[in-house]
Design a protein around this motif. Structure first.
Motif, PDB file in Angstrom:
ATOM      1  N   SER A   3     -55.253 -12.960  21.756  1.00  0.00           N
ATOM      2  CA  SER A   3     -55.788 -12.148  22.848  1.00  0.00           C
ATOM      3  C   SER A   3     -55.674 -12.849  24.190  1.00  0.00           C
ATOM      4  N   PHE A   4     -55.305 -14.156  24.181  1.00  0.00           N
ATOM      5  CA  PHE A   4     -55.060 -14.850  25.450  1.00  0.00           C
ATOM      6  C   PHE A   4     -53.618 -15.343  25.427  1.00  0.00           C
ATOM      7  N   ASP A 152     -55.376 -15.421  11.647  1.00  0.00           N
ATOM      8  CA  ASP A 152     -55.582 -15.454  13.085  1.00  0.00           C
ATOM      9  C   ASP A 152     -55.545 -14.024  13.598  1.00  0.00           C
ATOM     10  N   SER A 153     -55.548 -13.853  14.901  1.00  0.00           N
ATOM     11  CA  SER A 153     -55.585 -12.506  15.466  1.00  0.00           C
ATOM     12  C   SER A 153     -54.421 -11.653  15.001  1.00  0.00           C
ATOM     13  N   GLU A 154     -53.243 -12.248  14.988  1.00  0.00           N
ATOM     14  CA  GLU A 154     -52.056 -11.500  14.576  1.00  0.00           C
ATOM     15  C   GLU A 154     -52.147 -11.097  13.109  1.00  0.00           C
ATOM     16  N   GLY A 165     -54.393  -3.666  18.118  1.00  0.00           N
ATOM     17  CA  GLY A 165     -54.615  -3.483  19.538  1.00  0.00           C
ATOM     18  C   GLY A 165     -56.068  -3.349  19.938  1.00  0.00           C
ATOM     19  N   LEU A 166     -56.997  -3.517  18.991  1.00  0.00           N
ATOM     20  CA  LEU A 166     -58.407  -3.289  19.284  1.00  0.00           C
ATOM     21  C   LEU A 166     -59.266  -4.533  19.116  1.00  0.00           C
ATOM     22  N   ASP A 186     -63.140  -0.329  20.954  1.00  0.00           N
ATOM     23  CA  ASP A 186     -63.725   1.011  21.029  1.00  0.00           C
ATOM     24  C   ASP A 186     -65.144   1.033  20.443  1.00  0.00           C
ATOM     25  N   ALA A 187     -65.793  -0.132  20.422  1.00  0.00           N
ATOM     26  CA  ALA A 187     -67.224  -0.273  20.094  1.00  0.00           C
ATOM     27  C   ALA A 187     -67.550   0.027  18.636  1.00  0.00           C
ATOM     28  N   ARG A 188     -66.617  -0.205  17.725  1.00  0.00           N
ATOM     29  CA  ARG A 188     -66.919  -0.125  16.290  1.00  0.00           C
ATOM     30  C   ARG A 188     -67.152  -1.534  15.753  1.00  0.00           C
TER      31      ARG A 188
END
Length: 422
Positions: A3-4, A152-154, A165-166, A186-188
Motif C-alpha cells: 500500500s506504500f 503480505d499485501s499482495e 484494491g480494498l 469500504d468499511a467492512r
C-alpha cells in the motif's frame, strides 16, 4: 502490491545495484528495536522475537575509467528485520531481513533520497505458525520457524479476491484477534485466520463492561483509579497459607487505615513511595469485617517481620498478566524484585526466599531501572524467568542504553545474559 509504493524489496534493491558497478563500502548504524518484544511459540519451543530497524549508507561508483577518476554516490537504505533468540540460553538463533526501503530513482553523483526513515514496525500476534506484524502501513505474516514471509499485501489480495484494491493504507486500520483483523476501504471488517490466510467477515466482540460491585444499599462502589503510568507493584501475597506484604512504614500505615476494606480489595490504591521506597516484609491477618450493612475482608494486626531485609523498590515477582505473587512450583519459595541503588548505577536484583523468609539466593541482573525509560518485560518459561530490559551506562559524558536479554534459573539463581539486536 504494497500500500506504500515507495517500498523496495531487498531483492529489488540488489537487482538495481547490479548495473551500477561495485560499491566501495557500506556503513551500518546500530539496529534499533521496534515495538515491544514477544514470546513466540515455534512448535512448542519458546522463542523471543524482536523487530529491528537499521540504516545502511552505501557508497556506489557512478564514474568510469580509472579508480581515481571515479565518482561516488551515497545511497541510503532502511532495513527492517526480525531476530529470534533462545530465551533460556539467551542465544541468537537466526535473523531475517523482511523489507528494505530505498530510492529507486537514485542516479548520478547526488546522494539518494532517504526513504523509509519515518516508518516503524511492531508485532501484532501469533496465529498458529504465522506471526503477524506491521511495517509502516503494510501487514506481513511470517513463519514462526524462521521468519520467512508467508503473506503480505499482495498475497492477501491474491488469496482473497474480495480484498482486491480494498486493503487499508493506514496501519491503524489493522488489528489482531486470533488472526489479522482489518477494515477495508469500504468499511467492512475481515479477519484472516489459519494457514491458508482466508479472510472471513469479522464482528468485533462486545467491549468488556467494567461493572462496579454494589454496596449493601444497592449503590455501586466507587472503584479507585489505577495508576496512569506504569503497572503498580505487587505488594501482597498469600504464602504458606498466610498473608504477606511488602511495604514501607508509611505504606503499611495507609493499608492499616482501611475502614471499608477498599485498600485490601484494591491493593494498587495503597500509598506507593516509588523508587525511593525502603520496603520490608509485613505479616497480617485477614478478617471478616462489617460496616453498617456492608460485609468485607480487611487486613489487621499488620506487623513488620523481625529481621526482614530492606528492599529498595521491593515488590513481589508476579504471575504473568496477573496481580498476584508468583510462587515456586513446590509452593515453598517466593521471589522479590528490588534495586541495588537508587541512582543511575543501580541494577535490578531478584532474591528467592524460602518458607521461613530466609534468602536462598540473590542474583543481580545487568539491567537498569532507575528511570521510567528503562522498562522491564518478563516471561516465566520452563522453571526460569526471562527478562528483557536496558543497561544504561555513561562514558566520557555520553549515555548509552543497551537492550539486554536475561534468563534466571528459579531453582538455583544461575543467570545467563546477552546484548540484543547486534
Amino acid at each position: 502490491m504494497f500500500s506504500f509504493p515507495r517500498a523496495l524489496s531487498f531483492s529489488l534493491v540488489l537487482a538495481s545495484a547490479a548495473w551500477l558497478a561495485a560499491c566501495s563500502s557500506s556503513h551500518y548504524e546500530p539496529p534499533q528495536m521496534q515495538g515491544p518484544p514477544a514470546m513466540v511459540d515455534d512448535g512448542g519451543k519458546p522463542r523471543l522475537w524482536i523487530l529491528t530497524k537499521q540504516e545502511e549508507v552505501k557508497q556506489v561508483s557512478v564514474g568510469g575509467g580509472t579508480r581515481s577518476a571515479s565518482r561516488w554516490r551515497s545511497d541510503t537504505f532502511i532495513h527492517f528485520g526480525v531476530q529470534a533468540y533462545d530465551p533460556l540460553e539467551t542465544k541468537p538463533l537466526w535473523k531475517k531481513r523482511l523489507l528494505t526501503f530505498g530510492d529507486p530513482d537514485a542516479h548520478g553523483s547526488e546522494p539518494s533520497r532517504v526513504i523509509g526513515s519515518a516508518e516503524s514496525a511492531y508485532l501484532l500476534g501469533q496465529d498458529g505458525q504465522v506471526v503477524w506484524l506491521m511495517i509502516g502501513d503494510a501487514p506481513f505474516g511470517v513463519s514462526a520457524a524462521d521468519g520467512s514471509v508467508v503473506a503480505d499485501s499482495e498475497a492477501l489480495q491474491r488469496i482473497n479476491p474480495e480484498l482486491k484494491g480494498l486493503l487499508p493504507s493506514e496501519a491503524r486500520r489493522y488489528g489482531f484477534d486470533r488472526g489479522l483483523v482489518l477494515m477495508t476501504a469500504d468499511a467492512r471488517m475481515f479477519v484472516v485466520r489459519g494457514p491458508e490466510q482466508k479472510a472471513t467477515a469479522y464482528t468485533p466482540p462486545p467491549p468488556v463492561q467494567e461493572v462496579a460491585p454494589l454496596k449493601a444499599n444497592g449503590m455501586p462502589e466507587i472503584v479507585p483509579m489505577r495508576p496512569v503510568i506504569g503497572e503498580p507493584p505487587t505488594r501482597q501475597a498469600t504464602f504458606q497459607d498466610q498473608w504477606l506484604g511488602l511495604y514501607t512504614e508509611k505504606e503499611a500505615a495507609d493499608l492499616a487505615n482501611d475502614e471499608w476494606g477498599r485498600k485490601f480489595r484494591y491493593p494498587y490504591s495503597v500509598t506507593d513511595e516509588g523508587a525511593l521506597a525502603r520496603r520490608v516484609f509485613y505479616r497480617g491477618k485477614i478478617v471478616d469485617a462489617q460496616h453498617f450493612e456492608d460485609r468485607f475482608k480487611k487486613v489487621t494486626e499488620l506487623q513488620p517481620v523481625a529481621g526482614s531485609p530492606v528492599f529498595l523498590k521491593g515488590r513481589f515477582m508476579n504471575e504473568a498478566g496477573k496481580e498476584m505473587a508468583f510462587l515456586a512450583e513446590d509452593g515453598k519459595g517466593i521471589f522479590v524484585w528490588h534495586s541495588t541503588r537508587v541512582d543511575d548505577a543501580g541494577r535490578l536484583a531478584l532474591t528467592r526466599f524460602d518458607g521461613e523468609l530466609k534468602p536462598v539466593w540473590e542474583t543481580e541482573l545487568p539491567l537498569s531501572e532507575s528511570s521510567t525509560l528503562n522498562r522491564i518485560s518478563t516471561w516465566p518459561v520452563s522453571g526460569h524467568i526471562v527478562v528483557m530490559g536496558v543497561l544504561q551506562s555513561e562514558k566520557d559524558g555520553v549515555t548509552s542504553r543497551e537492550p539486554q536479554l536475561v534468563s534466571i534459573d528459579l531453582a538455583s539463581g544461575a543467570m545467563k545474559s546477552t546484548k540484543l539486536a547486534e
